[in-house]
Design a protein around this motif. Structure first.
Motif, PDB file in Angstrom:
ATOM      1  N   GLY A  17      37.758  24.718  33.162  1.00  0.00           N
ATOM      2  CA  GLY A  17      37.269  25.917  33.846  1.00  0.00           C
ATOM      3  C   GLY A  17      36.210  26.625  33.037  1.00  0.00           C
ATOM      4  N   GLY A  18      35.029  26.832  33.604  1.00  0.00           N
ATOM      5  CA  GLY A  18      33.971  27.618  32.967  1.00  0.00           C
ATOM      6  C   GLY A  18      33.615  27.107  31.585  1.00  0.00           C
ATOM      7  N   VAL A  19      33.576  28.015  30.602  1.00  0.00           N
ATOM      8  CA  VAL A  19      33.234  27.637  29.223  1.00  0.00           C
ATOM      9  C   VAL A  19      34.276  26.675  28.655  1.00  0.00           C
ATOM     10  N   GLY A  20      35.486  26.724  29.208  1.00  0.00           N
ATOM     11  CA  GLY A  20      36.562  25.810  28.788  1.00  0.00           C
ATOM     12  C   GLY A  20      36.240  24.352  29.103  1.00  0.00           C
ATOM     13  N   GLY A  27      35.482  23.350  37.115  1.00  0.00           N
ATOM     14  CA  GLY A  27      35.404  24.497  38.020  1.00  0.00           C
ATOM     15  C   GLY A  27      34.497  25.557  37.429  1.00  0.00           C
ATOM     16  N   ALA A  28      33.614  26.091  38.251  1.00  0.00           N
ATOM     17  CA  ALA A  28      32.729  27.183  37.800  1.00  0.00           C
ATOM     18  C   ALA A  28      32.549  28.164  38.955  1.00  0.00           C
ATOM     19  N   LYS A  29      32.193  29.408  38.589  1.00  0.00           N
ATOM     20  CA  LYS A  29      32.036  30.418  39.653  1.00  0.00           C
ATOM     21  C   LYS A  29      30.932  30.002  40.633  1.00  0.00           C
ATOM     22  N   THR A  30      29.776  29.584  40.063  1.00  0.00           N
ATOM     23  CA  THR A  30      28.632  29.220  40.906  1.00  0.00           C
ATOM     24  C   THR A  30      27.964  27.966  40.335  1.00  0.00           C
ATOM     25  N   THR A  79      32.991  24.758  42.934  1.00  0.00           N
ATOM     26  CA  THR A  79      32.496  26.110  42.627  1.00  0.00           C
ATOM     27  C   THR A  79      33.252  27.111  43.507  1.00  0.00           C
ATOM     28  N   ASP A  80      33.526  28.265  42.925  1.00  0.00           N
ATOM     29  CA  ASP A  80      34.323  29.271  43.659  1.00  0.00           C
ATOM     30  C   ASP A  80      33.647  29.628  44.983  1.00  0.00           C
ATOM     31  N   ASP A  81      32.279  29.719  44.943  1.00  0.00           N
ATOM     32  CA  ASP A  81      31.555  30.166  46.139  1.00  0.00           C
ATOM     33  C   ASP A  81      31.030  29.014  46.994  1.00  0.00           C
ATOM     34  N   MET A 127      38.590  27.258  43.896  1.00  0.00           N
ATOM     35  CA  MET A 127      38.944  27.212  42.474  1.00  0.00           C
ATOM     36  C   MET A 127      39.549  25.841  42.134  1.00  0.00           C
ATOM     37  N   VAL A 128      39.743  25.613  40.847  1.00  0.00           N
ATOM     38  CA  VAL A 128      40.239  24.301  40.406  1.00  0.00           C
ATOM     39  C   VAL A 128      41.599  23.959  41.026  1.00  0.00           C
ATOM     40  N   THR A 129      42.416  24.984  41.279  1.00  0.00           N
ATOM     41  CA  THR A 129      43.744  24.732  41.867  1.00  0.00           C
ATOM     42  C   THR A 129      43.596  24.122  43.273  1.00  0.00           C
ATOM     43  N   ALA A 180      44.771  21.074  31.085  1.00  0.00           N
ATOM     44  CA  ALA A 180      43.997  22.163  31.680  1.00  0.00           C
ATOM     45  C   ALA A 180      43.472  23.077  30.585  1.00  0.00           C
ATOM     46  N   ILE A 181      42.151  23.283  30.563  1.00  0.00           N
ATOM     47  CA  ILE A 181      41.541  24.149  29.539  1.00  0.00           C
ATOM     48  C   ILE A 181      40.522  25.072  30.201  1.00  0.00           C
ATOM     49  N   GLY A 182      40.721  26.362  30.027  1.00  0.00           N
ATOM     50  CA  GLY A 182      39.821  27.338  30.637  1.00  0.00           C
ATOM     51  C   GLY A 182      40.376  28.728  30.420  1.00  0.00           C
ATOM     52  N   PRO A 183      39.987  29.689  31.263  1.00  0.00           N
ATOM     53  CA  PRO A 183      40.529  31.039  31.100  1.00  0.00           C
ATOM     54  C   PRO A 183      42.052  31.029  31.260  1.00  0.00           C
ATOM     55  N   MET A 184      42.693  31.969  30.595  1.00  0.00           N
ATOM     56  CA  MET A 184      44.176  32.025  30.631  1.00  0.00           C
ATOM     57  C   MET A 184      44.712  32.073  32.047  1.00  0.00           C
ATOM     58  N   VAL A 213      48.002  22.666  27.868  1.00  0.00           N
ATOM     59  CA  VAL A 213      46.964  23.698  27.924  1.00  0.00           C
ATOM     60  C   VAL A 213      46.477  23.995  26.505  1.00  0.00           C
ATOM     61  N   SER A 214      45.283  24.592  26.398  1.00  0.00           N
ATOM     62  CA  SER A 214      44.765  24.981  25.083  1.00  0.00           C
ATOM     63  C   SER A 214      44.747  26.500  24.987  1.00  0.00           C
ATOM     64  N   MET A 215      45.485  27.042  24.008  1.00  0.00           N
ATOM     65  CA  MET A 215      45.598  28.497  23.884  1.00  0.00           C
ATOM     66  C   MET A 215      44.566  29.066  22.909  1.00  0.00           C
ATOM     67  N   ASN A 216      43.453  28.396  22.786  1.00  0.00           N
ATOM     68  CA  ASN A 216      42.339  28.864  21.952  1.00  0.00           C
ATOM     69  C   ASN A 216      41.897  30.304  22.278  1.00  0.00           C
ATOM     70  N   PRO A 217      41.905  30.741  23.563  1.00  0.00           N
ATOM     71  CA  PRO A 217      41.373  32.082  23.864  1.00  0.00           C
ATOM     72  C   PRO A 217      42.085  33.238  23.161  1.00  0.00           C
ATOM     73  N   ILE A 218      43.312  33.044  22.699  1.00  0.00           N
ATOM     74  CA  ILE A 218      43.969  34.201  22.070  1.00  0.00           C
ATOM     75  C   ILE A 218      43.809  34.225  20.549  1.00  0.00           C
TER      76      ILE A 218
HETATM   77  P1  NAD Z   1      35.552  31.730  34.946  1.00  0.00           P
HETATM   78  O1  NAD Z   1      36.207  33.035  35.059  1.00  0.00           O
HETATM   79  O2  NAD Z   1      34.186  31.533  35.472  1.00  0.00           O
HETATM   80  O3  NAD Z   1      36.558  30.651  35.567  1.00  0.00           O
HETATM   81  C1  NAD Z   1      36.275  29.264  35.517  1.00  0.00           C
HETATM   82  C2  NAD Z   1      37.047  28.596  36.617  1.00  0.00           C
HETATM   83  O4  NAD Z   1      38.443  28.748  36.392  1.00  0.00           O
HETATM   84  C3  NAD Z   1      36.787  29.154  37.996  1.00  0.00           C
HETATM   85  O5  NAD Z   1      35.613  28.670  38.548  1.00  0.00           O
HETATM   86  C4  NAD Z   1      38.039  28.702  38.723  1.00  0.00           C
HETATM   87  O6  NAD Z   1      37.914  27.384  39.209  1.00  0.00           O
HETATM   88  C5  NAD Z   1      39.099  28.726  37.645  1.00  0.00           C
HETATM   89  N1  NAD Z   1      39.922  29.929  37.802  1.00  0.00           N
HETATM   90  C6  NAD Z   1      39.637  31.188  37.397  1.00  0.00           C
HETATM   91  N2  NAD Z   1      40.613  32.029  37.796  1.00  0.00           N
HETATM   92  C7  NAD Z   1      41.532  31.272  38.452  1.00  0.00           C
HETATM   93  C8  NAD Z   1      42.755  31.557  39.113  1.00  0.00           C
HETATM   94  N3  NAD Z   1      43.244  32.787  39.184  1.00  0.00           N
HETATM   95  N4  NAD Z   1      43.408  30.532  39.703  1.00  0.00           N
HETATM   96  C9  NAD Z   1      42.925  29.275  39.647  1.00  0.00           C
HETATM   97  N5  NAD Z   1      41.774  28.937  39.030  1.00  0.00           N
HETATM   98  C10 NAD Z   1      41.088  29.922  38.458  1.00  0.00           C
HETATM   99  O7  NAD Z   1      35.549  31.223  33.458  1.00  0.00           O
HETATM  100  P2  NAD Z   1      34.551  31.618  32.304  1.00  0.00           P
HETATM  101  O8  NAD Z   1      34.090  33.036  32.467  1.00  0.00           O
HETATM  102  O9  NAD Z   1      33.556  30.581  32.029  1.00  0.00           O
HETATM  103  O10 NAD Z   1      35.615  31.505  31.155  1.00  0.00           O
HETATM  104  C11 NAD Z   1      35.672  32.306  30.113  1.00  0.00           C
HETATM  105  C12 NAD Z   1      37.068  32.188  29.565  1.00  0.00           C
HETATM  106  O11 NAD Z   1      37.326  30.836  29.157  1.00  0.00           O
HETATM  107  C13 NAD Z   1      37.237  33.077  28.394  1.00  0.00           C
HETATM  108  O12 NAD Z   1      38.342  33.906  28.670  1.00  0.00           O
HETATM  109  C14 NAD Z   1      37.537  32.111  27.270  1.00  0.00           C
HETATM  110  O13 NAD Z   1      38.499  32.658  26.426  1.00  0.00           O
HETATM  111  C15 NAD Z   1      38.068  30.908  27.992  1.00  0.00           C
HETATM  112  N6  NAD Z   1      37.941  29.692  27.199  1.00  0.00           N
HETATM  113  C16 NAD Z   1      39.062  28.997  26.988  1.00  0.00           C
HETATM  114  C17 NAD Z   1      39.056  27.898  26.160  1.00  0.00           C
HETATM  115  C18 NAD Z   1      40.333  27.200  25.877  1.00  0.00           C
HETATM  116  O14 NAD Z   1      40.395  26.442  24.911  1.00  0.00           O
HETATM  117  N7  NAD Z   1      41.368  27.386  26.693  1.00  0.00           N
HETATM  118  C19 NAD Z   1      37.859  27.472  25.575  1.00  0.00           C
HETATM  119  C20 NAD Z   1      36.688  28.179  25.854  1.00  0.00           C
HETATM  120  C21 NAD Z   1      36.749  29.298  26.669  1.00  0.00           C
END
Ligand code: NAD
Ligand code: FES
Length: 294
Positions: free
Chosen positions: A113-116, A139-142, A162-164, A172-174, A192-196, A215-220
Motif C-alpha cells: 500500500g502506497g509508500v509501503g 494499492g495507491a490513492k490515485t 487505485t482508490d479512485d 482499496m487493496v482489500t 501485507a505492507i503499508g499504512p497501519m 505484516v511489517s510494523m516499521n511505521p511505529i
Molecule cells: P495511502 O494512505 O495512500 O494508502 C495506500 C493504500 O492502502 C490505499 O490505496 C489502499 O489501497 C490501502 N488502504 C488504505 N486505507 C485502507 C483501509 N482502511 N482499508 C483497506 N485498505 C486501505 O498510503 P500512503 O500515504 O502512501 O502510506 C503512508 C503510510 O505507509 C505511512 O503511514 C507509513 O508509515 C506507511 N509505511 C509503512 C511501511 C511498512 O513497513 N509497513 C513502509 C513504508 C511506509
C-alpha cells in the motif's frame, strides 16, 4: 560518509535514493532496515531497505517526508552523503529461512500500500531470483501515486488498484484481494505492507479467508534501536518491539488498535509521560547500547 549515487522522485512527495553502503549491501536480507543519519546532530531515521545490489555495494531507500528530518533528507541530491548509514537491522523476512523447494509449492500474495510498496519489492525480487513467481497487489490513492510498477512487473504477477479507479482496478487493496479470491485464486500466505490501517483491514479479511498473513510494523519505529520504546507492540498477548523482534510479525496476532493508539500518544510529551506511567520503563533491554539495563 555514505555517498548518494542517485537521488530521484518516484511520485509527488515520494523520494528514492541509491546509497553507497557496501557492507550493508553485502549482508542485508529482504525485510531488514537501515538507520540513516544526515549529520552528527541529525535524527536517526529507520527505513526499510527497498533494494540492494551486492556487487555494486548499494542500498536503495524510498521515503515520504513526514517530519522535519525527512523533509531535510528530501533536499539531498546525487553526490551528497549521509554521515551514518547503519544496518542491516531487524530480522529478515521469515521465508528467507525456508527451504526453497517447499517455498515453490506455496502461492504467496503480497499486498503493498502506497509508500509501503517499496519494502515489498526486495521480497518479490528475492523469490523471483529463486524461481518463485508470487502475485502482488499495489494499492495507491490515485494513478500518480503508483510507484515501482515496472520493477514489480519484471519479478511477479502484478495487479494494480487505485482508490479512485484512475488506473487499472478500482478500490482499496482489500477489494482487490476479494476479487482475486472470487476469480478462483488460492493463497497459502499473504504479506501485507503499508499504512497501519491498511494492514489492520487486510488482516481482518485474510483471517476470514483463512490466509496466514505477515505484516511489517516499521511505521511505529522511532529510533530503531530498542532504546526509545516507541515500537512496543502486543503480539498474541506478548510484548514485542518492532525494531528488535520484527519488523515483521504474524498480522493475525498483532493488536493494531493498541499499536495505533500508542503511536498517536507517543507523538506528544504528555502521551509519552502517560505511557511511562502505564507501562513502566518502555525500554526493550538487551540492546547493549544505551546502558538502560544497568
Ligand atoms: P495511502 O494512505 O495512500 O494508502 C495506500 C493504500 O492502502 C490505499 O490505496 C489502499 O489501497 C490501502 N488502504 C488504505 N486505507 C485502507 C483501509 N482502511 N482499508 C483497506 N485498505 C486501505 O498510503 P500512503 O500515504 O502512501 O502510506 C503512508 C503510510 O505507509 C505511512 O503511514 C507509513 O508509515 C506507511 N509505511 C509503512 C511501511 C511498512 O513497513 N509497513 C513502509 C513504508 C511506509
Ligand atoms: Fe525505539 Fe523500537 S523504535 S524501541
Amino acid at each position: 560518509m555514505y555517498k548518494i549515487l542517485k537521488a530521484d522522485k518516484l511520485a509527488a512527495n515520494i523520494y528514492r535514493m541509491v546509497v553507497e553502503a557496501p557492507w550493508v549491501a553485502k549482508h542485508c536480507q529482504p525485510g531488514q532496515f537501515i538507520i540513516a543519519k544526515m549529520n552528527e546532530e541529525g535524527e536517526r531515521i529507520p527505513l526499510t531497505i527497498c533494494d540492494y545490489d551486492r556487487e555494486a555495494g548499494t542500498i536503495t531507500i524510498v521515503f515520504q517526508p513526514v517530519g522535519a528530518s525527512t523533509m531535510e533528507m528530501a533536499k539531498l541530491q546525487t553526490g551528497d552523503a549521509f554521515e551514518d548509514f547503519v544496518g542491516p537491522l531487524g530480522q529478515p523476512s521469515e521465508f528467507v529461512h525456508e527451504d526453497v523447494e517447499e517455498l515453490k509449492k506455496k502461492k504467496i500474495l503480497f499486498v503493498a500500500g502506497g509508500v509501503g510498496t517499496a519494502p515489498v519489492y526486495p521480497q518479490v525480487k528475492w523469490l523471483h531470483e529463486r524461481g518463485i513467481q508470487a502475485d502482488a497487489i499495489i494499492g495507491a490513492k490515485t494513478k500518480d501515486l503508483v510507484i515501482l510498477e515496472d520493477e514489480f512487473n519484471a519479478v511477479c504477477n502484478l495487479y494494480v488498484t487505485t482508490d479512485d479507479g484512475s488506473y487499472q482496478r478500482k478500490g482499496m487493496v482489500t477489494q482487490a484481494i476479494q476479487d482475486l479470491v472470487a476469480e478462483g485464486k488460492k493463497y497459502d500466505q499473504c504479506v501485507a505492507i503499508g499504512p497501519m490501517i491498511m494492514m489492520k483491514f487486510v488482516c481482518k479479511l485474510t483471517k476470514e479467508l483463512g490466509i496466514p498473513t505477515i505484516v511489517s510494523m516499521n511505521p511505529i519505529m522511532v529510533d530503531g534501536t530498542g532504546m526509545c520504546g516507541a515500537c512496543r507492540l502486543n503480539v498474541g498477548g506478548e510484548v514485542k518491539f518492532a525494531c528488535v523482534d520484527g519488523p515483521e510479525f504474524d498480522g493475525h496476532l498483532v493488536d493494531f488498535d493498541l499499536a495505533m493508539e500508542r503511536q498517536k500518544m507517543y507523538k506528544t510529551e504528555e502521551g509519552r509521560a502517560i505511557l511511562r506511567e502505564q507501562e513502566g520503563d518502555t525500554h526493550h533491554g538487551g540492546c547493549g547500547h544505551c546502558g538502560g539495563d544497568k
